[in-house]
Design an enzyme around this catalytic site. Structure first.
Site, PDB file in Angstrom:
ATOM      1  CB  ALA A   1      -9.805   3.174   5.981  1.00 42.57           C
TER       2      ALA A   1
ATOM      3  N   GLY B   1      -4.579 -17.584   4.876  1.00 46.03           N
ATOM      4  CA  GLY B   1      -5.305 -16.561   5.634  1.00 46.03           C
ATOM      5  C   GLY B   1      -6.634 -16.289   4.946  1.00 46.03           C
TER       6      GLY B   1
ATOM      7  CB  CYS C   1      10.333  -2.765 -16.602  1.00 46.56           C
ATOM      8  SG  CYS C   1      10.192  -1.927 -18.173  1.00 46.56           S
TER       9      CYS C   1
ATOM     10  N   GLY D   1       0.817  -1.221   0.000  1.00 46.86           N
ATOM     11  CA  GLY D   1       0.000   0.000   0.000  1.00 46.86           C
ATOM     12  C   GLY D   1       0.845   1.264   0.000  1.00 46.86           C
TER      13      GLY D   1
HETATM   14  P1  NAD Z   1       0.392  -4.977   4.854  1.00 48.20           P
HETATM   15  O1  NAD Z   1      -0.150  -5.964   5.802  1.00 48.20           O
HETATM   16  O2  NAD Z   1       1.865  -4.803   4.750  1.00 48.20           O
HETATM   17  O3  NAD Z   1      -0.234  -3.518   5.163  1.00 48.20           O
HETATM   18  C1  NAD Z   1      -1.585  -3.278   5.451  1.00 48.20           C
HETATM   19  C2  NAD Z   1      -1.680  -1.860   6.041  1.00 48.20           C
HETATM   20  O4  NAD Z   1      -3.053  -1.494   6.246  1.00 48.20           O
HETATM   21  C3  NAD Z   1      -0.985  -1.749   7.396  1.00 48.20           C
HETATM   22  O5  NAD Z   1      -0.068  -0.682   7.354  1.00 48.20           O
HETATM   23  C4  NAD Z   1      -2.130  -1.515   8.355  1.00 48.20           C
HETATM   24  O6  NAD Z   1      -1.753  -0.745   9.485  1.00 48.20           O
HETATM   25  C5  NAD Z   1      -3.135  -0.788   7.477  1.00 48.20           C
HETATM   26  N1  NAD Z   1      -4.510  -0.874   7.970  1.00 48.20           N
HETATM   27  C6  NAD Z   1      -5.157  -1.974   8.431  1.00 48.20           C
HETATM   28  N2  NAD Z   1      -6.417  -1.670   8.777  1.00 48.20           N
HETATM   29  C7  NAD Z   1      -6.585  -0.352   8.524  1.00 48.20           C
HETATM   30  C8  NAD Z   1      -7.692   0.527   8.654  1.00 48.20           C
HETATM   31  N3  NAD Z   1      -8.867   0.110   9.129  1.00 48.20           N
HETATM   32  N4  NAD Z   1      -7.525   1.821   8.295  1.00 48.20           N
HETATM   33  C9  NAD Z   1      -6.341   2.256   7.832  1.00 48.20           C
HETATM   34  N5  NAD Z   1      -5.258   1.463   7.694  1.00 48.20           N
HETATM   35  C10 NAD Z   1      -5.379   0.167   8.021  1.00 48.20           C
HETATM   36  O7  NAD Z   1      -0.237  -5.354   3.429  1.00 48.20           O
HETATM   37  P2  NAD Z   1       0.286  -4.907   1.963  1.00 48.20           P
HETATM   38  O8  NAD Z   1       1.451  -5.749   1.567  1.00 48.20           O
HETATM   39  O9  NAD Z   1       0.423  -3.426   1.885  1.00 48.20           O
HETATM   40  O10 NAD Z   1      -0.951  -5.401   1.061  1.00 48.20           O
HETATM   41  C11 NAD Z   1      -2.200  -4.740   1.178  1.00 48.20           C
HETATM   42  C12 NAD Z   1      -3.257  -5.486   0.369  1.00 48.20           C
HETATM   43  O11 NAD Z   1      -2.981  -5.377  -1.025  1.00 48.20           O
HETATM   44  C13 NAD Z   1      -3.309  -6.985   0.676  1.00 48.20           C
HETATM   45  O12 NAD Z   1      -4.650  -7.412   0.745  1.00 48.20           O
HETATM   46  C14 NAD Z   1      -2.611  -7.601  -0.496  1.00 48.20           C
HETATM   47  O13 NAD Z   1      -2.999  -8.925  -0.731  1.00 48.20           O
HETATM   48  C15 NAD Z   1      -3.049  -6.668  -1.617  1.00 48.20           C
HETATM   49  N6  NAD Z   1      -2.135  -6.654  -2.784  1.00 48.20           N
HETATM   50  C16 NAD Z   1      -2.615  -6.198  -3.961  1.00 48.20           C
HETATM   51  C17 NAD Z   1      -1.769  -6.143  -5.062  1.00 48.20           C
HETATM   52  C18 NAD Z   1      -2.225  -5.654  -6.373  1.00 48.20           C
HETATM   53  O14 NAD Z   1      -1.654  -6.009  -7.372  1.00 48.20           O
HETATM   54  N7  NAD Z   1      -3.192  -4.785  -6.432  1.00 48.20           N
HETATM   55  C19 NAD Z   1      -0.453  -6.546  -4.964  1.00 48.20           C
HETATM   56  C20 NAD Z   1       0.018  -6.969  -3.750  1.00 48.20           C
HETATM   57  C21 NAD Z   1      -0.817  -6.995  -2.665  1.00 48.20           C
END
Ligand code: NAD
Length: 579
Positions: A250, A504, A422, A185
């Site tokens: 959020a 999970g 890339c 994120g």
């Molecule tokens: P992460 O666990 O490292 O980070 C999650 C963050 O969300 C943490 O910093 C946490 O404090 C915050 N958070 C949790 N609840 C919250 C709330 N209610 N309000 C505000 N902040 C809150 O996870 P990550 O590696 O950043 O991945 C995030 C998500 O993205 C996962 O579900 C992952 O599977 C997905 N993801 C998507 C892609 C994509 O291609 N779009 C790629 C990789 C990961």
């Protein structure tokens, strides 16, 4: 020579740099450096957690030690076999076979539930490998950054009338509301700024915001919503780009903004909402309360998390009604909201599209996806040579590649070994890798280069709410292609091939395949590089051609992006979709 992994937990994790080998081959050395690198850049390395809430690099520290020691001694005709992050044994396979074969948490459908996963993980019987954590392919936030950048670019062109290459003009004064500053994120404010979009990113953990602010990626961090909105409004008037971090939940902020009648230009979320127990802090919980509830009352915590996610999603639907561009960014947010709201709400909630289906599928249809390379030397000079190579090979035909590299080399904060994500397509990846192999051979590069990609790619991912949502032939939940992909990659001699299934909150939702291959400069390696990388993207093109995507059929007809990567497609007309 040893590995920092052998000193863990509690060590200072750092991937080896420089031209000196510790392992017996560069193929094994490259994989070991990546194993070290995912801990160097990971979120909680002492617990082997790399990203995505629970995504781990190995099942336990004992297993991590065994794996690292085995990579140090592995010879080229052997294959290390890993099962759910544990070392099983070494097979005598031959010099063109993969050095590592890994399968993570693959479970029969009836048993693929989060509860069973949590129980087995707690008993030390499995792990969630994320996409790139367990396969040691994670390169930090850059791994997802270009995807988000491409996505904002597509939105600018489609919804705000931008012309290609001039997206910033159409985005001036606009902003995105999002949340989550974790492993992935935290890429969001950076990719938004790169394309000329202001951002308000909500994060509940002040330490995560401070970490990102330290890289220079945030202009303002505040706990006050008013201060954040004032800064946004100033940026809009002055037509400047601002990245704001708001320390809050959020689930509180989105409904509050909706209640004020606001409508951000773009709205999404990248908390780890896919995991209701370990990934999303419910409204009203402090971080300490959240962590204790995980052990003390996990069922209630999950219910509260889903209720909060539902409140956030309801606000997102309100924004959509007001004209905001709203999408889900690959974290099962809608699935979790529906667990709380009930299936009757599905029609409403699923008006929010997934990002793949809505914006990136046409690229995947051409095999264009998140390719990456890593300089095993650790040298920035090697990184510059490879960036220049990408521009010289592809910049003319696809100027967006050159634009991306120019931006990435100046605006992405470094993390771990020098790496570049890339988005290259069928034929381009192998052409690039073979050219890089030549530069290793002639000594232009200080040490070999390693190639990999995200598992979320053209052939390699099935997830009916992420990579394969809304496939034209209804194959959203079919896992044939990731499995075929892994077989094709092993058959063509990639160095590491991994098959992951969701853990999970993703249990039962996904299947993916990962690949890593090291360019060590030898002529026989050039053959494996071309075969493996072309098989990977070629299968992706064929998958999309068979599913009815015209871009894929055109790619088959033209020999890929380079015209030099022929494919044989045996089914010229796609089957009827069942829906
Ligand atoms: P992460 O666990 O490292 O980070 C999650 C963050 O969300 C943490 O910093 C946490 O404090 C915050 N958070 C949790 N609840 C919250 C709330 N209610 N309000 C505000 N902040 C809150 O996870 P990550 O590696 O950043 O991945 C995030 C998500 O993205 C996962 O579900 C992952 O599977 C997905 N993801 C998507 C892609 C994509 O291609 N779009 C790629 C990789 C990961």
């Amino acid at each position: 020579m040893s590995s920092s992994i052998l000193d863990g937990p509690g060590a200072s994790y750092r991937a080896q740099r420089g031209p000196v080998l510790r392992a017996r081959t560069w193929r094994a050395e490259g994989l070991l450096r990546m194993f070290e690198n995912v801990l160097e850049v990971g979120e909680n390395p002492d617990e082997l957690i790399v990203y995505a809430s629970l995504g781990k690099a190995a099942r336990t520290w004992d297993e991590a030690h065994t794996i690292a020691a085995t990579l140090l001694s592995l010879s080229e005709d052997q294959t290390l076999v890993l099962a759910s992050g544990a070392a099983v044994g070494v097979l005598e396979t031959g010099a063109s076979a993969p050095l590592v074969l890994s399968a993570v948490n693959n479970t029969v459908g009836r048993w693929a539930s989060p509860q069973r996963f949590y129980e087995r993980a707690a008993a030390g019987q499995t792990m969630w490998g994320g996409l790139t954590a367990g396969a040691w392919q994670y390169i930090g936030r850059q791994g997802v950054l270009q995807g988000t950048y491409e996505l904002f670019g597509t939105i600018a062109r489609r919804s705000f009338d931008a012309t290609a290459g001039r997206e910033a003009d159409a985005l001036a004064g606009r902003w995105v509301l999002t949340s989550g500053m974790g492993g992935m994120g935290s890429s969001q404010p950076i990719s938004a700024a790169m394309i000329g979009l202001s951002s308000l990113t909500v994060e509940v953990d002040p330490a995560k915001a401070a970490r990102l602010a330290d890289t220079g990626a945030l202009d303002l961090v505040t706990t006050e919503i008013e201060e954040a909105l004032e800064a946004l409004s100033r940026a809009r008037q002055e037509r400047t780009v601002v990245a704001i971090g708001l320390i809050a939940n959020a689930a509180d902020v989105y409904p509050a903004l909706a209640a004020r009648g606001m409508g951000p230009d773009i709205v999404t979320d990248q908390t780890a909402a896919h995991d209701a127990r370990y990934g999303y802090v419910p409204s009203g919980y402090s971080l300490t309360q959240w962590r204790s509830a995980q052990a003390e009352d996990p069922e209630r915590l999950e219910r509260d998390a889903r209720a909060s996610i539902a409140a956030q999603v309801t606000a997102m639907l309100t924004f959509a009604e007001r004209g905001s561009v709203v999408f889900e960014n690959g974290n099962n947010l809608r699935v979790q909201a529906l667990e709380h709201l009930g299936e009757d709400a599905a029609g409403e909630v699923n008006r929010i599209p997934g990002f793949m289906e809505a914006y990136l599928r046409p690229l995947f249809a051409r095999g264009i996806g998140p390719f990456r390379w890593v300089c095993l030397s650790g040298s920035d000079a090697d990184q510059r040579v490879l960036d220049d190579l990408a521009i010289s090979l592809f910049g003319q035909r696809r100027p967006e590649v050159a634009r991306w590299i120019e931006l990435a080399r100046t605006q992405i904060p470094a993390q771990g070994l020098p790496a570049r994500s890339c988005w290259l397509g069928h034929g381009e990846r192998s052409a690039f890798a073979v050219a890089a192999n030549d530069l290793v051979a002639d000594g232009t590069l200080e040490a070999p280069v390693l190639f990999s990609r995200d598992h979320l790619d053209s052939a390699s991912m099935t997830h009916p709410r992420i990579g394969t949502e809304g496939m034209r032939d209804g194959s959203d939940g079919v896992t044939d292609f990731p499995l075929l992909d892994a077989m094709a990659l092993a058959a063509t001699g990639a160095d590491l091939v991994a098959i992951h299934s969701g853990g999970g909150g993703y249990a039962g939702w996904m299947q993916s395949a990962g690949v890593t291959i090291v360019a060590d400069g030898r002529p026989e390696t050039a053959v494996r590089l071309r075969r493996s990388l072309d098989a990977d993207t070629g299968l992706g093109v064929l998958r999309h051609a068979s599913a009815g995507y015209d871009e894929a059929a055109a790619s088959v007809a033209s020999g890929g992006e380079t015209g030099a990567a022929p494919l044989t497609w045996l089914r010229a007309s796609p089957p009827e979709a069942p829906h």
